[in-house]
Design a protein around this motif. Structure first.
Motif, PDB file in Angstrom:
ATOM      1  N   PRO A  21       0.834  -1.200   0.000  1.00 52.99           N
ATOM      2  CA  PRO A  21       0.000   0.000   0.000  1.00 52.99           C
ATOM      3  C   PRO A  21       0.873   1.257   0.000  1.00 52.99           C
ATOM      4  O   PRO A  21       1.957   1.272   0.572  1.00 52.99           O
ATOM      5  CB  PRO A  21      -0.795  -0.117   1.296  1.00 52.99           C
ATOM      6  CG  PRO A  21       0.011  -1.007   2.160  1.00 52.99           C
ATOM      7  CD  PRO A  21       0.791  -1.914   1.262  1.00 52.99           C
ATOM      8  N   THR A  22       0.398   2.279  -0.679  1.00 57.05           N
ATOM      9  CA  THR A  22       1.075   3.571  -0.705  1.00 57.05           C
ATOM     10  C   THR A  22       0.080   4.646  -0.325  1.00 57.05           C
ATOM     11  O   THR A  22      -1.075   4.364  -0.041  1.00 57.05           O
ATOM     12  CB  THR A  22       1.673   3.878  -2.092  1.00 57.05           C
ATOM     13  OG1 THR A  22       0.614   3.960  -3.042  1.00 57.05           O
ATOM     14  CG2 THR A  22       2.659   2.811  -2.519  1.00 57.05           C
ATOM     15  N   ARG A  23       0.530   5.878  -0.372  1.00 61.95           N
ATOM     16  CA  ARG A  23      -0.362   6.997  -0.056  1.00 61.95           C
ATOM     17  C   ARG A  23      -1.393   7.198  -1.160  1.00 61.95           C
ATOM     18  O   ARG A  23      -1.255   6.675  -2.261  1.00 61.95           O
ATOM     19  CB  ARG A  23       0.459   8.276   0.104  1.00 61.95           C
ATOM     20  CG  ARG A  23       1.338   8.250   1.329  1.00 61.95           C
ATOM     21  CD  ARG A  23       2.122   9.509   1.423  1.00 61.95           C
ATOM     22  NE  ARG A  23       3.270   9.317   0.543  1.00 61.95           N
ATOM     23  CZ  ARG A  23       4.029  10.270   0.081  1.00 61.95           C
ATOM     24  NH1 ARG A  23       3.799  11.508   0.383  1.00 61.95           N
ATOM     25  NH2 ARG A  23       5.043  10.009  -0.700  1.00 61.95           N
ATOM     26  N   ASN A  24      -2.395   7.960  -0.841  1.00 62.79           N
ATOM     27  CA  ASN A  24      -3.428   8.381  -1.795  1.00 62.79           C
ATOM     28  C   ASN A  24      -4.180   7.218  -2.423  1.00 62.79           C
ATOM     29  O   ASN A  24      -4.488   7.239  -3.610  1.00 62.79           O
ATOM     30  CB  ASN A  24      -2.830   9.272  -2.885  1.00 62.79           C
ATOM     31  CG  ASN A  24      -2.226  10.527  -2.321  1.00 62.79           C
ATOM     32  OD1 ASN A  24      -2.709  11.065  -1.339  1.00 62.79           O
ATOM     33  ND2 ASN A  24      -1.154  10.986  -2.914  1.00 62.79           N
ATOM     34  N   ARG A  25      -4.440   6.172  -1.621  1.00 65.84           N
ATOM     35  CA  ARG A  25      -5.279   5.051  -2.056  1.00 65.84           C
ATOM     36  C   ARG A  25      -4.738   4.336  -3.284  1.00 65.84           C
ATOM     37  O   ARG A  25      -5.489   3.972  -4.191  1.00 65.84           O
ATOM     38  CB  ARG A  25      -6.710   5.511  -2.271  1.00 65.84           C
ATOM     39  CG  ARG A  25      -7.345   6.078  -1.006  1.00 65.84           C
ATOM     40  CD  ARG A  25      -8.794   6.434  -1.214  1.00 65.84           C
ATOM     41  NE  ARG A  25      -9.572   5.290  -1.617  1.00 65.84           N
ATOM     42  CZ  ARG A  25     -10.255   4.500  -0.789  1.00 65.84           C
ATOM     43  NH1 ARG A  25     -10.248   4.747   0.490  1.00 65.84           N
ATOM     44  NH2 ARG A  25     -10.942   3.484  -1.251  1.00 65.84           N
ATOM     45  N   HIS A  26      -3.426   4.129  -3.333  1.00 65.37           N
ATOM     46  CA  HIS A  26      -2.798   3.378  -4.408  1.00 65.37           C
ATOM     47  C   HIS A  26      -2.013   2.208  -3.822  1.00 65.37           C
ATOM     48  O   HIS A  26      -1.602   2.242  -2.669  1.00 65.37           O
ATOM     49  CB  HIS A  26      -1.861   4.268  -5.230  1.00 65.37           C
ATOM     50  CG  HIS A  26      -2.582   5.214  -6.119  1.00 65.37           C
ATOM     51  ND1 HIS A  26      -3.113   6.405  -5.659  1.00 65.37           N
ATOM     52  CD2 HIS A  26      -2.886   5.154  -7.431  1.00 65.37           C
ATOM     53  CE1 HIS A  26      -3.707   7.035  -6.664  1.00 65.37           C
ATOM     54  NE2 HIS A  26      -3.577   6.287  -7.756  1.00 65.37           N
ATOM     55  N   ASP A  27      -1.822   1.174  -4.630  1.00 63.00           N
ATOM     56  CA  ASP A  27      -1.023   0.014  -4.245  1.00 63.00           C
ATOM     57  C   ASP A  27       0.022  -0.242  -5.324  1.00 63.00           C
ATOM     58  O   ASP A  27      -0.205   0.047  -6.497  1.00 63.00           O
ATOM     59  CB  ASP A  27      -1.887  -1.247  -4.128  1.00 63.00           C
ATOM     60  CG  ASP A  27      -2.880  -1.167  -2.989  1.00 63.00           C
ATOM     61  OD1 ASP A  27      -2.548  -0.556  -1.956  1.00 63.00           O
ATOM     62  OD2 ASP A  27      -3.980  -1.740  -3.130  1.00 63.00           O
TER      63      ASP A  27
END
Length: 66
Positions: A21-27
């Motif tokens: 998982p990363t920031r701003n609802r991205h993977d």
């Protein structure tokens, strides 16, 4: 995603080895070729959880009679 990406060097399907998982609802989905061990990374937007959010809302209060 319907199918894993194909390795351009070996022409075989890669294997999904991690999802980070990363920031701003991205993977970041990381695929690896089992033959040459090359890595392919794909950034995807997470699916919306709007329908799931509704399940966690407080239910409406009802006046009870005693």
């Amino acid at each position: 995603m319907a199918a894993a990406p194909i390795c351009i060097a070996c022409n075989i399907e890669r294997t999904l080895v991690s999802i980070q998982p990363t920031r701003n609802r991205h993977d970041v989905w990381q695929y690896e070729c089992s033959t040459c061990r090359s890595i392919f990374r794909l950034v995807t937007q997470r699916a919306s959880l709007e329908s799931d959010d509704a399940a966690f809302e407080n239910p409406p209060l009802r006046a009870g009679s005693r």
